[in-house]
Scaffold this motif. Sequence first.
Motif, mmCIF file in Angstrom:
data_model
loop_
_atom_site.group_PDB
_atom_site.id
_atom_site.type_symbol
_atom_site.label_atom_id
_atom_site.label_comp_id
_atom_site.label_asym_id
_atom_site.label_seq_id
_atom_site.Cartn_x
_atom_site.Cartn_y
_atom_site.Cartn_z
ATOM 1 N N ASN A 178 7.839 -40.842 10.697
ATOM 2 C CA ASN A 178 7.793 -41.777 11.816
ATOM 3 C C ASN A 178 7.262 -43.127 11.347
ATOM 4 O O ASN A 178 7.806 -44.190 11.669
ATOM 5 N N GLY A 179 6.189 -43.098 10.552
ATOM 6 C CA GLY A 179 5.651 -44.331 9.991
ATOM 7 C C GLY A 179 6.630 -45.009 9.056
ATOM 8 O O GLY A 179 6.782 -46.234 9.066
ATOM 9 N N LEU A 180 7.312 -44.213 8.218
ATOM 10 C CA LEU A 180 8.304 -44.770 7.297
ATOM 11 C C LEU A 180 9.452 -45.424 8.070
ATOM 12 O O LEU A 180 9.998 -46.440 7.631
ATOM 13 N N ALA A 181 9.805 -44.833 9.218
ATOM 14 C CA ALA A 181 10.885 -45.400 10.034
ATOM 15 C C ALA A 181 10.511 -46.790 10.524
ATOM 16 O O ALA A 181 11.330 -47.722 10.489
ATOM 17 N N TYR A 182 9.270 -46.962 10.970
ATOM 18 C CA TYR A 182 8.828 -48.286 11.421
ATOM 19 C C TYR A 182 8.808 -49.290 10.265
ATOM 20 O O TYR A 182 9.180 -50.451 10.443
ATOM 21 N N LEU A 183 8.384 -48.847 9.091
ATOM 22 C CA LEU A 183 8.383 -49.749 7.941
ATOM 23 C C LEU A 183 9.808 -50.164 7.576
ATOM 24 O O LEU A 183 10.057 -51.321 7.220
ATOM 25 N N ALA A 184 10.747 -49.217 7.670
ATOM 26 C CA ALA A 184 12.148 -49.535 7.393
ATOM 27 C C ALA A 184 12.682 -50.539 8.404
ATOM 28 O O ALA A 184 13.434 -51.469 8.053
ATOM 29 N N LEU A 185 12.298 -50.391 9.673
ATOM 30 C CA LEU A 185 12.722 -51.347 10.695
ATOM 31 C C LEU A 185 12.120 -52.724 10.438
ATOM 32 O O LEU A 185 12.777 -53.746 10.656
ATOM 33 N N CYS A 186 10.875 -52.758 9.969
ATOM 34 C CA CYS A 186 10.243 -54.030 9.642
ATOM 35 C C CYS A 186 10.978 -54.731 8.512
ATOM 36 O O CYS A 186 11.294 -55.922 8.602
ATOM 37 N N VAL A 187 11.261 -53.994 7.435
ATOM 38 C CA VAL A 187 11.950 -54.577 6.277
ATOM 39 C C VAL A 187 13.339 -55.059 6.668
ATOM 40 O O VAL A 187 13.755 -56.167 6.308
ATOM 41 N N SER A 188 14.067 -54.240 7.418
ATOM 42 C CA SER A 188 15.428 -54.633 7.801
ATOM 43 C C SER A 188 15.401 -55.822 8.758
ATOM 44 O O SER A 188 16.227 -56.735 8.653
ATOM 45 N N GLY A 189 14.450 -55.837 9.695
ATOM 46 C CA GLY A 189 14.390 -56.927 10.659
ATOM 47 C C GLY A 189 13.992 -58.250 10.043
ATOM 48 O O GLY A 189 14.510 -59.301 10.425
ATOM 49 N N VAL A 190 13.087 -58.215 9.060
ATOM 50 C CA VAL A 190 12.586 -59.447 8.450
ATOM 51 C C VAL A 190 13.440 -59.892 7.269
ATOM 52 O O VAL A 190 13.718 -61.083 7.102
ATOM 53 N N PHE A 192 16.511 -58.010 5.928
ATOM 54 C CA PHE A 192 17.944 -57.694 5.985
ATOM 55 C C PHE A 192 18.394 -57.498 7.436
ATOM 56 O O PHE A 192 18.759 -56.388 7.840
ATOM 57 N N PRO A 193 18.368 -58.541 8.249
ATOM 58 C CA PRO A 193 18.687 -58.389 9.679
ATOM 59 C C PRO A 193 20.093 -57.884 9.950
ATOM 60 O O PRO A 193 20.347 -57.316 11.018
ATOM 61 N N ALA A 194 21.002 -58.049 9.001
ATOM 62 C CA ALA A 194 22.386 -57.607 9.219
ATOM 63 C C ALA A 194 22.486 -56.095 9.356
ATOM 64 O O ALA A 194 23.431 -55.584 9.974
ATOM 65 N N VAL A 195 21.522 -55.371 8.774
ATOM 66 C CA VAL A 195 21.587 -53.903 8.824
ATOM 67 C C VAL A 195 20.535 -53.320 9.767
ATOM 68 O O VAL A 195 20.352 -52.106 9.806
ATOM 69 N N GLU A 196 19.870 -54.173 10.544
ATOM 70 C CA GLU A 196 18.782 -53.698 11.411
ATOM 71 C C GLU A 196 19.281 -52.680 12.432
ATOM 72 O O GLU A 196 18.625 -51.658 12.672
ATOM 73 N N ASP A 197 20.429 -52.936 13.047
ATOM 74 C CA ASP A 197 20.949 -52.004 14.044
ATOM 75 C C ASP A 197 21.269 -50.647 13.431
ATOM 76 O O ASP A 197 21.016 -49.597 14.044
ATOM 77 N N THR A 198 21.815 -50.652 12.230
ATOM 78 C CA THR A 198 22.135 -49.389 11.544
ATOM 79 C C THR A 198 20.868 -48.624 11.220
ATOM 80 O O THR A 198 20.783 -47.404 11.429
ATOM 81 N N VAL A 199 19.860 -49.320 10.703
ATOM 82 C CA VAL A 199 18.589 -48.680 10.389
ATOM 83 C C VAL A 199 17.962 -48.109 11.647
ATOM 84 O O VAL A 199 17.391 -47.010 11.646
ATOM 85 N N SER A 200 18.080 -48.830 12.752
ATOM 86 C CA SER A 200 17.499 -48.381 14.017
ATOM 87 C C SER A 200 18.097 -47.056 14.472
ATOM 88 O O SER A 200 17.393 -46.193 15.012
ATOM 89 N N GLN A 201 19.390 -46.873 14.257
ATOM 90 C CA GLN A 201 20.041 -45.626 14.655
ATOM 91 C C GLN A 201 19.491 -44.440 13.882
ATOM 92 O O GLN A 201 19.283 -43.353 14.438
ATOM 93 N N PHE A 202 19.244 -44.615 12.587
ATOM 94 C CA PHE A 202 18.698 -43.537 11.772
ATOM 95 C C PHE A 202 17.206 -43.328 12.047
ATOM 96 O O PHE A 202 16.684 -42.215 11.901
ATOM 97 N N ALA A 203 16.513 -44.389 12.425
ATOM 98 C CA ALA A 203 15.062 -44.310 12.625
ATOM 99 C C ALA A 203 14.694 -43.626 13.932
ATOM 100 O O ALA A 203 13.625 -43.001 14.022
ATOM 101 N N PHE A 204 15.553 -43.714 14.938
ATOM 102 C CA PHE A 204 15.182 -43.232 16.276
ATOM 103 C C PHE A 204 14.736 -41.768 16.296
ATOM 104 O O PHE A 204 13.684 -41.466 16.895
ATOM 105 N N PRO A 205 15.464 -40.824 15.693
ATOM 106 C CA PRO A 205 14.997 -39.428 15.761
ATOM 107 C C PRO A 205 13.618 -39.238 15.132
ATOM 108 O O PRO A 205 12.827 -38.419 15.609
#
Length: 235
Positions: A178-190, A192-205
């Motif tokens: 769960n913590g790693l998912a938030y870190l991945a969302l942070c990295v993608s959002g700051v 690599f914003p182009a892949v943020e939506d894709t990362v979000s889909q994998f992070a949700f579960p």
Amino acid sequence: MTTLKRDARIVGLIYLALIVSAPFRLIYIPGALFVHGDSATTAHNIASHELMFRLGIFGDLVTGVVSLLLTFSLYHLFKDVDKKLAALMFVFGFMDTPLYFFNTINDVGALLAVNGADFLASFSQAQREGLMTLFLRMHGEAISCAEMFWGLWLFPLAWLVIKSRFVPRLLGYWLIPNGLAYLALCVSGVVFPAVEDTVSQFAFPLQLAEVAFALWLVIMGAKPRADGLAMPARS
């Protein structure tokens, strides 16, 4: 009911309050009022539903307060497991509150840009809509930055759960991804914003671990160690 079980259930209720309040501005308001790529319609929606937007601002303030209460309550619950680790969790978790409070400034700026026809008379409608969009995007970028701390505080919390022996270890192990998912969302959002939506889909579960943890605390509480020994505080 033991003191430990009672305290755990209180923590769980506070956690659930955070889980309920946070998505209002984070998810509901953007879905209801914002139209991607259409600043004119977004401005119209905010002006037409100003109370809803203001409730979103207030919701962030409430979320910041609840987050602080949760962090303190979790520190109290786990400090006898490992005081230094609990303090680290508290420091990372505390950062959530000022980030929520400061980020409301961006929403206030967006609202002023929408409603400021009098004191922004020198600005055209398109310019005011541009200002609104800038503030809303700054709010979104601040959320991406905040996800750094949303992830970091879960690592010491996860280890405290694993070491505590009064909450199932599985929940602690689940909090780590769960913590790693938030870190991945942070990295993608700051970065690599182009892949943020894709990362979000994998992070949700993975992010459902916090929901499971909160529900466990509310329903089951915490079970004292079977050997009846007090958990030593670590120096």
